[in-house]
Each structure stands twice: as structure tokens, then as C-alpha cells.
Design an enzyme around this catalytic site. Structure first.
Site, PDB file in Angstrom:
ATOM      1  N   LYS A 240     102.148 -39.961  13.333  1.00 12.16           N
ATOM      2  CA  LYS A 240     102.098 -40.746  14.577  1.00 12.16           C
ATOM      3  C   LYS A 240     102.976 -40.047  15.614  1.00 12.16           C
ATOM      4  O   LYS A 240     104.142 -40.380  15.793  1.00 12.16           O
ATOM      5  CB  LYS A 240     102.568 -42.186  14.344  1.00 12.16           C
ATOM      6  CG  LYS A 240     102.527 -43.032  15.614  1.00 12.16           C
ATOM      7  CD  LYS A 240     102.926 -44.479  15.384  1.00 12.16           C
ATOM      8  CE  LYS A 240     102.943 -45.239  16.712  1.00 12.16           C
ATOM      9  NZ  LYS A 240     103.215 -46.684  16.540  1.00 12.16           N
TER      10      LYS A 240
ATOM     11  N   GLU B   3     106.606 -40.785  12.279  1.00 11.51           N
ATOM     12  CA  GLU B   3     106.562 -40.940  13.738  1.00 11.51           C
ATOM     13  C   GLU B   3     107.711 -40.196  14.426  1.00 11.51           C
ATOM     14  O   GLU B   3     108.817 -40.723  14.563  1.00 11.51           O
ATOM     15  CB  GLU B   3     106.608 -42.411  14.149  1.00 11.51           C
ATOM     16  CG  GLU B   3     106.544 -42.595  15.661  1.00 11.51           C
ATOM     17  CD  GLU B   3     106.534 -44.048  16.112  1.00 11.51           C
ATOM     18  OE1 GLU B   3     106.532 -44.270  17.342  1.00 11.51           O
ATOM     19  OE2 GLU B   3     106.536 -44.944  15.266  1.00 11.51           O
TER      20      GLU B   3
END
Length: 339
Positions: free
Chosen positions: A220, A178
Site C-alpha cells: 500500500k 504501507e
């Protein structure tokens, strides 16, 4: 079952058409702020009740394939005394865990941030796996300004994400990578695109150096967005074009799934943007890993009251269903007015 088989089985369960990931991994500080907005005290019991509400929502397994949990959630139970990771697993939803330890200033690089948590990571992951977690999440944060993020911040954070991912895969845990480029600021859509392109190029170079198998990760990322203080807004179509242009340049097709974070967008904006990205073709499954964009309507409906649990669960189911439709490119704004 080999480690590779474990990783592949988790990926196949998580990366499914029409489904996405619920981010329910708020730290104590973050969830306290969310609860304060509805005048609910952030006690351990209130956090347990709320997360049990989320995880036991009827029908949620039709649209949610995985849930990112906070560490304390692994030991919490539903109202009928079943451990919450087991509640998810029984419904075909993969339990996951946030493992980074938050962010702080990057030394000698004003305005840049670095994420903590590599020390003892393997031991923590092994413990979380014994409690049912099959994937993990690590978040790096990048602020956009006239001179940030610097090349040092981009390379240092990429190295952290790659080292975390390698440890995860060695233990049979799928890593969610992420890199969040913050929406804060007055930067343009083009400036955001420039930063995300640089960040993601460096991350995939680092993943390659550390022998991370791309078929067994989930990305992500942030969408390409103008800063929230920028004078010009962008339409979902403009955001989709800019985002997919950057991702085609930086993300190998071997990555099975890209699950976008909502990063300060409203629930409706996050859904509309995801839908616009799924109207055309892409080499990856483009889906969602939303926290606030899924939970904000739930909190507003719940208000900390037992009599509101049913309404709160319906609010979650609706947003999950709409995002499931957006993952297929089938969302329409008129669907917001249906139950």
C-alpha cells in the site's frame, strides 16, 4: 488448512479485478477531526453508527474486497446486532485490522519518524484473528525535505515493516505493507520519485532478510506526486509514468497486488491517477486502498443524521464504483456526473 493455504485464500479474495480496499481504520483523533468538520461528536456510538453505515452499504461488495478496521470496530455491531467483522465476511469482504500504534520522532534523526507497535504484536494479532481479522496493516511515514528522509530513517522503518510482516505471516495473517511518503512540502515530482525508489528498495531487501513470502503480501504505497506546495502540478498521465517507472525498478513481480493510498488527494484526483496507471500493462494488479478519498463524500452526505444514511451509502457506492472502473482502466471524468 495450512498457514500457506490460509494466506493464499485471503490474497485470492482480496486481489480481484475491479475491486479495492476501504480504509476505515481512523484513530480516535483522526475520526474526531473528520466528524468535527460536519459538526458531529466523536462518541463511541456515533463511530459505530457511521462504520455500520459504511459496511452495510448495498452493493459495496461488488467493488470492495477488504476493509481495514480500527481496533474498537472489531467489537462493534450493526443496527441489527451483528458484529461488524461478520457483516463484512457474510458479504464476501475480508475483514482486516490496523495494528501499528502510531508514529513519533526517530531518535537522533531530526525530521524523521518511526512507527511504534512491535511489542506484543503477536498476541494482539492472535486476538484480532479470533475476532475475524484475516489481514493487517502497518503504516510507516516519511517526510520529504532537503535532508529527510535520511538513510537511517529509511533502513529503520524498513526493518519495522519487515518484522511486522513476518509476524503476520507466521500467524496466517496477510500483511499490508504501507510506506507513506507524505505529500506535504514543495518537493518536485522527481524528488518524490527519488525518495520512493530508495524507500521501496530498502523495504524489499528487509522483507527478503526476514523470509517474508512476497506472494502473500499487499503493498500500500504512495503515488509519485509533487509536494502540495510545489509550483508545478502534474497530470494523471505524468503521475502514472513516474510511479510505474519507480515501481518497475523496486517492486518484484511476485507481489500480487499494489493498492495505492490516496494521501491527501481529492476523491476525483485519486480516481483519475489510478485510472492512468491502469491504461497500460503492469505485472501487478494496481488498485486502491483509500480512506478519505472514499469517505469524504460520505461524510458530507451523512452529516450525522439518520435520514441521510441512504444518501451517504449511495455516495460511497458511487466512489467505490468509479474506483473499480479506474482499476480496470475504464474510468472517464464524465462518469462523475452520473448517479
Amino acid at each position: 488448512m495450512t498457514i500457506a493455504d490460509e494466506l493464499q485464500a485471503t490474497i485470492e479474495q482480496m486481489v480481484q479485478p475491479g475491486k479495492g480496499i476501504l480504509a476505515a481504520d481512523e484513530s480516535h483523533l483522526t475520526i474526531a477531526k473528520r466528524f468535527a468538520a460536519i459538526k458531529v461528536e466523536s462518541t463511541e456510538e456515533n463511530r459505530r453508527v457511521y462504520r455500520a453505515l459504511l459496511f452495510t452499504t448495498p452493493g459495496i461488495e461488488d467493488y470492495i474486497s477488504g476493509v481495514i478496521q480500527f481496533e474498537e470496530t472489531l467489537d462493534q455491531t450493526s443496527d441489527d446486532d451483528i458484529l461488524l467483522p461478520e457483516v463484512l465476511a457474510r458479504r464476501g469482504i475480508v475483514p482486516g485490522i490496523k495494528v501499528d500504534k502510531g508514529k513519533g520522532p526517530l531518535a537522533l534523526s531530526p525530521g524523521d519518524l518511526i512507527t511504534y507497535g512491535l511489542d506484543g504484536l503477536a498476541e494482539r494479532l492472535q486476538h484480532c484473528k479470533s475476532q475475524g481479522a484475516r489481514f493487517a496493516k502497518w503504516r510507516d511515514v516519511y517526510q520529504i525535505s532537503g535532508h529527510n528522509p535520511t538513510s537511517l530513517a529509511i533502513s529503520a522503518n524498513a526493518e519495522m515493516l519487515a518484522r511486522y510482516s513476518a509476524v503476520c505471516q507466521e500467524l496466517g495473517i496477510v500483511p499490508i505493507v504501507e510506506p507513506e511518503v507524505l505529500i506535504d512540502g514543495d518537493h518536485s515530482l522527481a524528488r518524490c520519485a527519488e525518495v520512493i525508489e530508495a524507500v521501496q528498495k530498502e523495504i524489499f531487501h528487509a522483507l527478503h532478510r526476514h523470509h517474508v513470502v512476497l506472494e502473500h503480501i499487499i503493498l500500500k504505497p504512495s503515488m509519485v506526486l509533487p509536494g502540495k506546495d510545489h509550483s508545478v502540478r502534474a497530470s494523471p498521465e505524468e503521475i502514472a509514468v513516474a510511479t510505474l517507472r519507480v515501481f518497475r525498478r523496486t517492486v518484484p513481480a511476485a507481489v500480487p497486488g499494489i493498492n495505492f493510498l490516496s494521501g491527501g488527494l481529492s476523491p476525483e484526483q485519486a480516481t483519475a491517477n489510478l485510472n492512468a496507471m491502469n491504461v497500460g500493462d503492469a505485472p501487478w494488479l494496481l488498485s486502491f486502498s483509500y480512506g478519505r478519498a472514499l469517505q469524504q463524500p460520505v461524510l458530507q452526505a451523512w452529516q450525522g443524521k439518520a435520514e441521510n444514511v441512504g444518501a451517504a451509502q449511495q455516495a460511497l457506492l458511487k466512489r467505490a464504483r468509479l474506483n473499480g472502473a479506474a482499476q480496470r482502466g475504464e474510468y472517464q471524468e464524465s462518469m462523475e456526473n452520473t448517479a
